[in-house]
Enzyme design. Structure first.
Site, PDB file in Angstrom:
ATOM      1  N   ASP A   1      -3.109   4.947 -11.711  1.00 56.51           N
ATOM      2  CA  ASP A   1      -4.149   4.076 -10.962  1.00 56.51           C
ATOM      3  C   ASP A   1      -5.370   4.756 -11.262  1.00 56.51           C
ATOM      4  OD1 ASP A   1      -5.202   2.424  -9.084  1.00 56.51           O
ATOM      5  OD2 ASP A   1      -3.251   2.620  -7.956  1.00 56.51           O
TER       6      ASP A   1
ATOM      7  N   ASP B   1      -8.767   0.555 -10.136  1.00 56.17           N
ATOM      8  CA  ASP B   1      -9.201   0.012  -8.751  1.00 56.17           C
ATOM      9  C   ASP B   1     -10.409  -0.601  -8.702  1.00 56.17           C
ATOM     10  OD1 ASP B   1      -8.204   0.442  -5.951  1.00 56.17           O
ATOM     11  OD2 ASP B   1     -10.071   1.651  -5.970  1.00 56.17           O
TER      12      ASP B   1
ATOM     13  N   GLU C   1      -8.438  -4.374 -11.108  1.00 55.34           N
ATOM     14  CA  GLU C   1      -8.546  -5.133  -9.852  1.00 55.34           C
ATOM     15  C   GLU C   1      -9.851  -5.725  -9.693  1.00 55.34           C
ATOM     16  OE1 GLU C   1      -7.675  -4.051  -5.201  1.00 55.34           O
ATOM     17  OE2 GLU C   1      -8.528  -2.511  -6.526  1.00 55.34           O
TER      18      GLU C   1
ATOM     19  N   HIS D   1       0.442  -2.616  -2.139  1.00 58.90           N
ATOM     20  CA  HIS D   1       0.381  -1.893  -1.086  1.00 58.90           C
ATOM     21  C   HIS D   1      -0.793  -2.227  -0.178  1.00 58.90           C
ATOM     22  CE1 HIS D   1      -2.727  -0.928  -4.278  1.00 58.90           C
ATOM     23  NE2 HIS D   1      -3.423  -0.410  -3.429  1.00 58.90           N
ATOM     24  N   ASP D   2      -1.540  -3.298  -0.966  1.00 60.89           N
ATOM     25  CA  ASP D   2      -2.908  -3.961   0.093  1.00 60.89           C
ATOM     26  C   ASP D   2      -2.352  -4.965   0.843  1.00 60.89           C
ATOM     27  OD1 ASP D   2      -4.375  -1.668  -0.589  1.00 60.89           O
ATOM     28  OD2 ASP D   2      -5.229  -2.690  -2.313  1.00 60.89           O
TER      29      ASP D   2
END
Length: 553
Positions: free
Chosen positions: A98, A199, A252, A324-325
């Site tokens: 990440d 991210d 993302e 995870h979000d």
């Protein structure tokens, strides 16, 4: 279409804090991941996306980084990471890191220097602005509730943070910041990592002057900080920093429509391989991530179809329903009470039978569900806690707020992995950092391995088929009967092979007329007893099937 390993991969997302605790402190760690690599091989995945493991004070569970070149002590050491990377490669899998470079932690050395004085050499690494203590420099809103500015008493200025106040935004207009990012990328590539999930990468270019926002349809100010004026220049810089290696990149992209994302992932002119888009996971939300509304199945079908058609031959889809979000997909898009197995396997079929790379959030493959925590004190996610506090201050009823939190909180996806039915679910031998879902006695890896008809073993079949039949990966996409209110059906064709997916997205029985075509056989389905797959079918609740022509025998 150009073939690539990352197109043919199935990616498994690991949230390290909740995957496996090897040392008994209640927190997952790198050695715990190493312990479970045989399980991932059993599942059949060939790439791992690791949520942040860098040194962090954990205001936002690792997305607030204080040292990009070191490992969070709770997770282990750099020696543990090197051991993990070597073990992943030995098993023929790849490791995706990440990359979080829109912001740092306020405890990062750059920010600690930056905050010392207005003339510090690091001041321009971030966005500092003058202004009255009672009035932020502009009206931009944070993703985590409230203004996107924090006042610093020591220097009498404000700094920008699009997320928590402990996540100050980096100023990419400063070439020194870009040079620092390049060194971070090269450090991890030199170690041998195989790619990066980037991210909120489309937020790194802010409009000069940071003007007030006027479009409040998403987040006030977003037109000035999402997909900004120099975004393509900065993304090209990131792409060039990757070098010539075969590196997988996943961006993302928040607040970005289909046309914008298509430009980012264009194979000839884009800047990364695929993008995590948000359109389909906003269809059951009204004014925010904690404002659920009923899902329109026609809208969901239309969304998936548009993305399949727009990117076909041009770019690549990132296929996901949970991470995870996001809350657990079987609780959100299926029915975890009445049709747990059926809806979980239908959703799996949906993601693994479209063009793109499927992403599996840890626990999704066993049908892990949302958690029903009794009080707000059980939650750990800062976005959840901020939302609860703001709504409480606004006079909302606490139980009404908690009801929305139970349905929408990111913590739904962050409870510990359920390995077995023993105490602490096999995640640890002590109480974990966040509560374990109480259904772990019945939903766990051990019981599903032993059950040939389990959700887990259905996932294994899908992954195996995807590897055996290139049409799953590279086939084109043609929707069948788009007007149907409950069924999502489409053909995939590649090199003389044709697949037909038929998916009942609802918990109600319905009829569906198969299109005329070649002789077909059932390749995989989530119900038994299906006879005669021709003409008009009666589909059972959440029934899914993939049919194939008989040309391959």
């Amino acid at each position: 279409m150009k073939r690539s390993w990352w197109k043919e991969a199935v990616v498994y997302q690991i949230y390290p804090r909740s995957f496996r605790d090897s040392n008994g402190d209640g927190i997952g760690d790198l050695q715990g991941i190493i312990e479970k690599l045989d399980y991932l091989s059993y599942l059949g995945i060939n790439a791992i996306w690791l949520n942040p493991v860098y040194k962090s004070p954990n205001d936002d569970n690792g997305y607030d980084i204080s040292d990009y070149l070191d490992i969070m002590e709770e997770f282990g050491s750099m020696k543990d990471f090197d051991q993990l990377l070597a073990a992943v490669h030995e098993k023929g899998m790849r490791l995706i890191m990440d990359l979080v470079v829109n912001h740092t932690s306020d405890e990062h050395p750059w920010f600690l220097q930056s905050s010392k004085s207005p003339d510090n050499p690091y001041r321009d690494y971030y966005f500092w602005r003058t202004g009255e203590k009672s009035t932020p420099p502009n009206n931009w809103q944070s993703f985590f509730e409230g203004p996107a500015w924090q006042y610093d008493d020591a220097t009498s200025q404000w700094y920008l943070h699009l997320f928590t106040r402990k996540q100050p935004d980096l100023n990419w207009d400063n070439p020194k910041v870009r040079d620092e990012v390049r060194e971070i990328i090269r450090f991890w590539l030199k170690k041998g990592v195989d790619g990066f999930r980037m991210d909120v990468i489309n937020l790194i270019s802010k409009r000069p002057g940071l003007p007030d926002g006027t479009d409040s349809s998403d987040l006030l100010g977003h037109e000035h900080f999402a997909n900004g004026p120099r975004i393509h220049e900065y993304l090209r810089f990131v792409q060039e920093s990757l070098g010539d290696g075969d590196v997988m990149t996943v961006g993302e992209t928040v607040i970005a429509d289909l046309d914008t994302v298509a430009g980012y992932v264009d194979e000839k002119e884009g800047s990364f391989n695929m993008a995590i888009n948000f359109e389909h996971v906003t269809l059951d939300r009204d004014k925010g991530s904690f404002d659920p509304i009923p899902l329109d199945l026609q809208a969901l079908k239309g969304c998936f179809s548009r993305w399949q058609k727009k990117l076909d031959g041009r770019g690549w889809n990132c296929l996901y329903l949970s991470n995870h979000d996001q809350p657990r997909q079987v609780s959100r898009f299926g029915e975890d009470a009445n049709y747990h197995r059926e809806s979980a396997t239908m959703l799996a079929t949906l993601l693994h039978s479209m063009q793109g790379t499927p992403f599996i959030m840890q626990g999704e493959e066993i049908g892990m569900t949302n958690v029903d925590f009794p009080s707000i004190g059980d939650y750990r996610d800062i976005a959840t806690l901020n939302y609860y506090r703001e709504q409480l201050t606004a006079g909302e009823n606490p139980e009404s707020i908690l009801e929305r939190v139970r349905q929408c909180s990111r913590d739904n996806a962050r409870t510990p992995m359920q390995w077995n039915d023993q105490d602490y679910a096999g995640f640890s031998d002590t109480a974990s950092w966040i509560g374990i879902n109480t259904n772990f006695r019945t939903i766990n890896v051990k019981s599903e391995i032993e059950d040939p008809d389990s959700i887990l073993n259905y996932y294994r079949q899908l992954i195996k088929l995807r590897r055996e039949y290139p049409v799953f990966v590279y086939g084109d996409f043609t929707e069948i009967h788009p007007e149907h209110l409950q069924v999502f059906s489409y053909k995939r064709r590649f090199e003389g092979t044709e697949l037909l997916a038929v998916l009942n997205l609802s918990g109600k029985e319905c009829s569906f007329s198969l299109p005329d075509g070649p002789s077909r056989r059932l390749l995989i389905g989530n119900y038994t007893g299906r006879r005669g797959i021709t003409g008009t079918l009666t589909l059972r609740p959440y029934e899914a099937m993939v049919l194939i022509d008989d040309m391959r025998g």
